[in-house]
Scaffold this active site. Structure first.
Site, PDB file in Angstrom:
ATOM      1  N   GLU A 290      25.511  44.509  44.934  1.00 39.28           N
ATOM      2  CA  GLU A 290      25.394  43.052  44.817  1.00 39.28           C
ATOM      3  C   GLU A 290      24.933  42.649  43.423  1.00 39.28           C
ATOM      4  O   GLU A 290      25.389  41.641  42.877  1.00 39.28           O
ATOM      5  CB  GLU A 290      24.421  42.511  45.870  1.00 39.28           C
ATOM      6  CG  GLU A 290      24.867  42.706  47.309  1.00 39.28           C
ATOM      7  CD  GLU A 290      26.023  41.798  47.707  1.00 39.28           C
ATOM      8  OE1 GLU A 290      26.442  40.949  46.894  1.00 39.28           O
ATOM      9  OE2 GLU A 290      26.511  41.949  48.841  1.00 39.28           O
ATOM     10  N   ARG A 294      27.524  40.271  41.270  1.00 38.91           N
ATOM     11  CA  ARG A 294      27.035  38.899  41.068  1.00 38.91           C
ATOM     12  C   ARG A 294      26.434  38.711  39.678  1.00 38.91           C
ATOM     13  O   ARG A 294      26.827  37.801  38.945  1.00 38.91           O
ATOM     14  CB  ARG A 294      25.990  38.545  42.126  1.00 38.91           C
ATOM     15  CG  ARG A 294      26.499  38.618  43.551  1.00 38.91           C
ATOM     16  CD  ARG A 294      25.527  37.973  44.513  1.00 38.91           C
ATOM     17  NE  ARG A 294      25.783  38.369  45.895  1.00 38.91           N
ATOM     18  CZ  ARG A 294      25.530  37.610  46.955  1.00 38.91           C
ATOM     19  NH1 ARG A 294      25.031  36.409  46.793  1.00 38.91           N
ATOM     20  NH2 ARG A 294      25.769  38.053  48.172  1.00 38.91           N
ATOM     21  N   ASP A 423      36.450  47.111  52.001  1.00 40.16           N
ATOM     22  CA  ASP A 423      37.307  46.109  51.375  1.00 40.16           C
ATOM     23  C   ASP A 423      37.540  46.241  49.865  1.00 40.16           C
ATOM     24  O   ASP A 423      38.641  46.554  49.410  1.00 40.16           O
ATOM     25  CB  ASP A 423      36.787  44.706  51.707  1.00 40.16           C
ATOM     26  CG  ASP A 423      35.297  44.531  51.449  1.00 40.16           C
ATOM     27  OD1 ASP A 423      34.680  45.436  50.879  1.00 40.16           O
ATOM     28  OD2 ASP A 423      34.761  43.458  51.816  1.00 40.16           O
ATOM     29  N   GLU A 555      37.005  34.383  51.451  1.00 39.59           N
ATOM     30  CA  GLU A 555      38.141  35.322  51.443  1.00 39.59           C
ATOM     31  C   GLU A 555      39.466  34.686  51.877  1.00 39.59           C
ATOM     32  O   GLU A 555      40.526  35.001  51.313  1.00 39.59           O
ATOM     33  CB  GLU A 555      37.816  36.532  52.318  1.00 39.59           C
ATOM     34  CG  GLU A 555      36.754  37.460  51.746  1.00 39.59           C
ATOM     35  CD  GLU A 555      35.348  36.940  51.930  1.00 39.59           C
ATOM     36  OE1 GLU A 555      34.430  37.434  51.242  1.00 39.59           O
ATOM     37  OE2 GLU A 555      35.154  36.023  52.770  1.00 39.59           O
TER      38      GLU A 555
END
Length: 653
Positions: A290, A294, A423, A555
């Site tokens: 993360e 980010r 993913d 998404e």
């Protein structure tokens, strides 16, 4: 008579023993003692012994100061330094002795005392020089003082010129850094603009921009510096992935969106906070994944868009904090790293202490780009080691499991999915190829092989013809698809160019886009659930209560954006606008946007969290969907998995 004389003599003596008084001519004469009393002798001996003991102790125990004190040197320094030693010229704040305008000394600090001594020596040498000069040219003391004053003035001018030169070099360096960025990105364009000519489309884009401003202004007002906003409670919020620090996650995630949308005043506020307040020092654990997508992603993207070197420096400092997580036997990083100690660990719930495929596979774009623009190869080396390890692993049926052990390099529990846990690993294989200008053929080969294996094992079709990707667990297919997995429609379409069958993968992207859109419109709120199933007569709907929530995820809208750009079919803009209206009706509150706990209930419970990715991804993809293709053109920019764009072909050096 004799008795009276004796008594009188005793009284006069003040004692009990006779004191034979001497008389001269009948007059008594004072008579002193010729010997010391015993007590007086004792005191004298005691004083003598004490003095002797002090002398002997001093001789044996006090340090020899001969090497430390040069008496002649001290005398000379005192004579020539003059009154300034005892009466300083000026005293600064906090009792600091001030000799020069630019120098402050603390008399209690050893290093400053050394500096004072050095200064006295320099002054002594100057006095000697002036004295010699005066004798040589028969100069008066006043003239010598004038020469000294001129020397001091010359010194001051030299120091000023040196400072001016250093400042000039600093400015030139910053200017060169900006020019280097422009050279790196030569031919890259489209960071701003893209205003549509159609008034209807323009009004929709303006609406999305207004949504961004509402979300941003609310965060600034109620949660500035915090990671995220609680828009109903009107206070800051932080998830466990950010540890215990207030890192301004929303600021970093949103800054490139503010720039792209032309919200200049808001952008300046964000930029100034990043420059002055972003700090990753503290005893806390952070998610490596993360933090990379980010924070490092947001900083690098804004650097690429603006050429502001500050973002590059900040990104490198954050990445350095994450490097200890890669210190494993295989080079596969662990999920969490402690900023203070450098220790790392994996999630407690992960299979057998394994690392997560989507996490270790979604660092590549950021770390390779960072190495390129800083010239430091360590970042690229770390992620290339991950790729090499994964490439060499034996893959049953060509599939990558969601779990891999960082110590042994072996797969963990057999679980394959394009949704959560898997993913963005596949996304980054494709995008590494695109970002390299299609020169990273290894990444493209790994992507193609993985997708073909998924076609065989994961792609499913419902009774009504909806196409989706299920999850493979221990050899069995679970008829479920995550909202997170809905990004893959855009990925399949984006990867169609360069595949062995362009039309097939464009159609696969369209099929996934349609299925995910159905998960939206089959909900009362027209917002999709966290996961939806295909069990019996249930299609594209959540069954379990813990799958019915919506947390402002991007998404589905990401896939609509790609499908619009690649096909120009109007339905994708229509679907995006339907989502805008649903967000305004069910998620907008007075102080921002909130997720909802049940997409199948109108006016249901809200979760009171404005996720940072709502500003980074959801609103950015919506804005770009209603913009012209000249804004972030897909042949010149590639989005990381947090929708932060990086420039294509950055590796020209």
């Amino acid at each position: 008579m004799l008795k009276s004389v004796i008594v009188a003599n005793m009284a006069a003596s003040g004692g009990v023993f006779p004191n034979y008084q001497r008389y001269v001519n009948g007059i008594p004469v004072p008579q002193g003692r010729r010997t010391l009393r015993f007590r007086e002798k004792y005191i004298i001996v005691l004083v003598f012994l004490s003095f002797s003991a002090v002398c002997i102790g001093a001789f044996f125990f006090l340090p020899d100061l001969r090497d430390r004190v040069n008496m002649s040197e001290m005398k000379r320094q005192i004579q020539n330094a003059g009154n300034e030693i005892f009466v300083p010229k000026a005293v600064g704040s906090a009792g600091f002795l001030k000799h020069d305008p630019d120098e402050l000394f603390d008399m209690h600090r050893i290093e400053d005392r050394a500096n004072i001594r050095k200064k006295i020596e320099i002054d002594w040498e100057r006095e000697k020089m002036l004295e010699a000069l005066g004798k040589k040219v028969n100069m008066s003391k006043d003239d010598a003082l004038k020469v000294k004053s001129n020397i001091e003035e010359d010194k001051r001018k030299i120091l000023e010129q040196k400072k001016e030169q250093e400042e000039k070099e600093r400015l030139e360096k910053e200017k060169k850094a900006v020019e280097d960025v422009k050279m790196e990105h030569e031919g890259v364009e489209g960071g701003r603009g893209g205003e549509p000519s159609d008034p209807d489309v323009r009004s929709k884009r303006d609406k999305v921009k207004e949504m961004m401003k509402h979300a941003w202004d609310s965060y600034v007002k109620y949660a500035w510096g915090a990671n995220e906003l609680r828009p109903i409670s009107r206070q800051g919020h932080s998830a466990s992935i950010f540890g215990t620090l207030s890192l301004g996650a929303t600021i970093i995630d949103a800054v490139d969106t503010l720039y792209i949308m032309g919200l200049d005043e808001e952008y300046k506020v964000a930029r100034n906070w990043i420059a002055t307040s972003l700090n990753f020092d503290g005893p806390t654990e952070l998610s490596v994944f993360e933090t990379t997508i980010r924070f490092i992603g947001g900083l690098l993207s804004t650097y690429a868009l603006t050429g502001d070197a500050m973002y590059k420096e900040k990104a490198a400092s954050v990445a350095d904090k994450l490097l200890p997580a890669f210190n494993t036997p295989t080079g596969i990083p662990q999920s969490m790293v402690n900023l203070k100690t450098g220790s790392s660990r994996n999630w407690g719930w992960a299979s057998g202490g394994c690392s997560i495929l989507s996490e270790i596979g979604s660092l590549h774009l950021e770390f390779v780009y960072l190495s390129n623009i800083t010239g430091n190869p360590v970042y690229k080396e770390k992620v290339m080691k991950i790729r090499d390890t994964l490439q060499q692993l034996e893959k049953p049926d060509g599939l990558y499991s969601n779990y891999v052990n960082p110590r042994t390099g072996k797969w963990g529990q057999q679980h394959v999915a394009i949704g959560a846990l898997g993913d963005s690993f596949y996304e980054y294989l494709l995008k590494a190829w695109l970002l390299s200008g299609k020169t990273d053929t290894t990444a493209r080969q790994m992507y193609d092989e993985a997708i073909k294996a998924m076609e065989v094992k994961l792609i499913q079709k419902s009774k009504s013809g909806l196409v989706y990707l299920g999850e493979l667990k221990s050899g069995r297919i679970e008829q479920k698809m995550d909202h997170l997995g809905c990004f893959c429609g855009g990925m399949f379409a984006l990867g169609a160019e360069g595949s062995d069958n362009k039309d097939k993968y464009l159609q696969l992207g369209a099929d996934i886009a349609n299925t995910c859109h159905e998960s939206y419109i089959r909900a009362a709120t027209h917002l999709g659930p966290e996961a939806f199933r295909f069990d019996g007569d249930t299609e594209a709907k959540a069954i379990r209560q813990n799958e019915k929530y919506y947390i402002l995820r991007p998404e589905v809208l990401e896939t609509h954006f790609y499908m619009w750009r690649l096909t120009k079919e109007q339905k994708y803009r229509d679907w995006a606008w339907d989502a805008v209206q649903a967000l305004e009706q069910h998620c907008r509150v007075e102080s921002g946007y909130t997720g909802i706990r049940d997409v199948y209930q109108i006016n249901g419970q809200q979760d009171d969290v404005q996720q940072s990715f709502f500003l980074a991804e959801t609103l950015k993809y919506l804005y770009l969907t209603f913009s012209e293709d000249t804004l972030i053109p897909l042949d010149k920019w590639v989005f990381n998995t947090e929708a932060h764009p990086f420039p294509v072909r950055y590796g020209k050096r």
